[in-house]
Write an enzyme that holds these catalytic residues in place. Structure first.
Site, short mmCIF file in Angstrom:
data_model
loop_
_atom_site.label_atom_id
_atom_site.label_comp_id
_atom_site.label_asym_id
_atom_site.label_seq_id
_atom_site.Cartn_x
_atom_site.Cartn_y
_atom_site.Cartn_z
N ASN A 1 0.94 -1.27 0.03
CA ASN A 1 0.05 0.07 0.07
C ASN A 1 0.96 1.21 0.00
OD1 ASN A 1 -1.74 2.17 0.56
ND2 ASN A 1 -2.80 1.16 2.29
N ARG B 1 -2.75 -2.17 -3.31
CA ARG B 1 -3.83 -1.06 -3.16
C ARG B 1 -3.83 -0.01 -3.98
NH1 ARG B 1 -5.46 3.17 1.00
NH2 ARG B 1 -7.79 3.18 0.87
N ARG C 1 -13.20 15.30 7.58
CA ARG C 1 -14.01 15.80 6.39
C ARG C 1 -15.57 15.88 6.67
NH1 ARG C 1 -12.22 10.49 3.77
NH2 ARG C 1 -9.84 10.85 3.25
N GLU D 1 -8.17 -5.27 5.20
CA GLU D 1 -8.05 -4.78 3.84
C GLU D 1 -6.64 -5.58 3.01
OE1 GLU D 1 -8.85 -0.61 4.83
OE2 GLU D 1 -9.39 -0.54 2.83
N HIS E 1 -13.15 2.84 -0.04
CA HIS E 1 -13.29 1.46 0.85
C HIS E 1 -13.74 0.40 0.36
CE1 HIS E 1 -13.51 5.08 4.23
NE2 HIS E 1 -12.24 4.76 4.09
#
Ligand code: AMP
Length: 398
Positions: free
Chosen positions: A7, A91, A241, A385, A180
């Site tokens: 990643n 990823r 956010r 993940e 996601h």
């Protein structure tokens, strides 16, 4: 059979080497400050103390080389030859309109990745750097791109189209993609296995509540809707956010603050969410929780607004699917924040959701937190993940 999962960020690289026969992590680590003075690799062989290696990493190529060196090391390594690494899974963030599924990366795919990089200018170029570094350090090994957006590509047009002139979708791919996706696919897939219902019909809502947060709903593993949009700024209130906001408010902010749209979007990305709503307490839910317990009214409202918004999405998604069998909580907040889960579920009694307070007293492990009488099953399911990327990689290269 071992799969290396990578990643890449612009100055960092996380990795895990996974033994797929047992789906166990053999070693993992993190390269930091790539391209900056003071580069450092922290490597951990499972069951052993971490090793810190300070070596210059002027680019991702040196970082990948150091990762392989660490994996091959006679003390803290876990393989004796690079041949033991069957393939590498990456990823990759934004697949645009062109990548609907994971893909083995060749020259054509790299060009396509570059073409969609406008959609994720911070992430996609870094992901590509990681792939190219692996090509150089481990030539001949297959590199698989696993997209954060692929799960959302299962949506129908009624879900993914914005009500803007259609030609903007055709010309520029402006639509909802969702993010996601690897986590939503993994957790919904695991919940389907637990649900003990006909696989193709199971209606699942996954609340991936971390620093970034999104909700998805899916039937039989096919995404029906998800809360992030063209970018990860849409949807839920997050750590920093704003989530969904009236575009008119954005224009008004620009006018009042006398700033341009880029600066305004920066505020929405970095200074908003729980951090902004709490009056600047923190983007970390633990800190905001503490402040709320100490009587900070802004922190209290921030947490309640957060839970209310999550519950709102769940309600919307129940309508979209005309029902729900299971709701799952995952990621940092979803897996660990007992009060957030209870608070969100307190809005869902109309669905017959009933939480067992003892069962909900759990952190970071798989658990059914609804009572046996609850009409909808509610779970905590830690996301993974890296394992999901490794599974995808194996599926493509086998
Ligand atoms: P993630 O992005 O999935 O790593 O999640 C990070 C978020 O999880 C941070 O905002 C943390 O505050 C939150 N988190 C982690 N542990 C806890 C906890 N025990 N209680 C509440 N929030 C937590």
């Amino acid at each position: 059979m071992k799969i290396l999962v990578i990643n890449c960020g612009s100055s960092s690289l996380k990795y895990q080497l996974i033994e797929m026969d047992t789906e166990s992590v053999l070693a993992k680590g993190l390269c930091e400050r790539i391209g900056i003075d003071g580069s450092v690799l922290t490597h951990t062989k499972t069951g052993c103390d971490k090793v810190v290696i300070e070596e210059p990493m002027p680019s991702h190529k040196e970082a990948v080389q150091l990762v392989f060196d660490a994996l091959l090391d006679s003390n803290h390594g876990v393989i004796s030859s690079m041949d033991e690494v069957y393939a590498i899974g990456h990823r990759t963030v934004h697949g645009g309109n062109v990548f609907t599924d994971s893909v083995i990366v060749g020259e054509k795919e790299k060009e396509m990745l570059k073409e969609v990089s406008d959609l994720a200018p911070l992430h996609n170029p870094a992901n590509l750097l990681g792939i190219e570094a692996c090509e150089k350090v481990a030539p001949g090994k297959k590199n698989v791109a696993v997209w954060d957006t692929a799960f959302g590509m299962g949506m129908d047009p009624k879900s993914y189209l914005y009500a803007i002139p259609y030609e903007l979708y055709l010309k520029y791919g402006i639509r909802k993609y969702g993010f996601h996706g690897t986590s939503h696919k993994y957790v919904s897939g695991e919940i389907i296995k637990l649900a003990n219902l006909p696989e193709k019909e199971v209606k699942v809502i996954v609340c991936h509540l971390g620093n970034g947060a999104s909700v998805s709903c899916s039937i039989g593993g096919k995404c029906v809707d998800t809360s992030m949009g063209l970018t990860p700024l849409d949807g839920l209130i997050m750590g920093t956010r704003s989530g969904t906001i009236d575009p008119g408010a954005v224009q008004y902010m620009c006018q009042k603050l006398n700033i341009g749209i880029d600066e305004c979007v920066d505020i929405l990305n970095k200074e908003s969410g729980i951090l902004g709503l709490s009056g600047g307490v923190s983007s970390d839910f633990r800190d905001v929780g503490e402040a709320a317990k100490d009587g900070n009214e802004y922190a209290k409202v921030a947490l309640e607004a957060y839970r209310y918004r999550v519950a709102g999405y769940i309600g919307q998604y129940v309508a979209y699917m005309n029902g729900v069998d299971a709701i799952a909580f995952t990621a940092g907040v979803g897996e660990n924040d007992i009060e957030a889960r209870a608070g969100i579920c307190s809005y869902l009694t109309y669905l017959g959701v009933e939480i067992d307070d003892n069962a909900n007293n759990v952190r970071g492990e798989v658990a059914q937190i609804s009572t046996d009488n609850s009409k909808v099953k509610v779970y905590v399911y830690p996301t993974n993940e890296e394992l999901a990327i490794a599974r995808e990689t194996l599926r493509l290269v086998k």
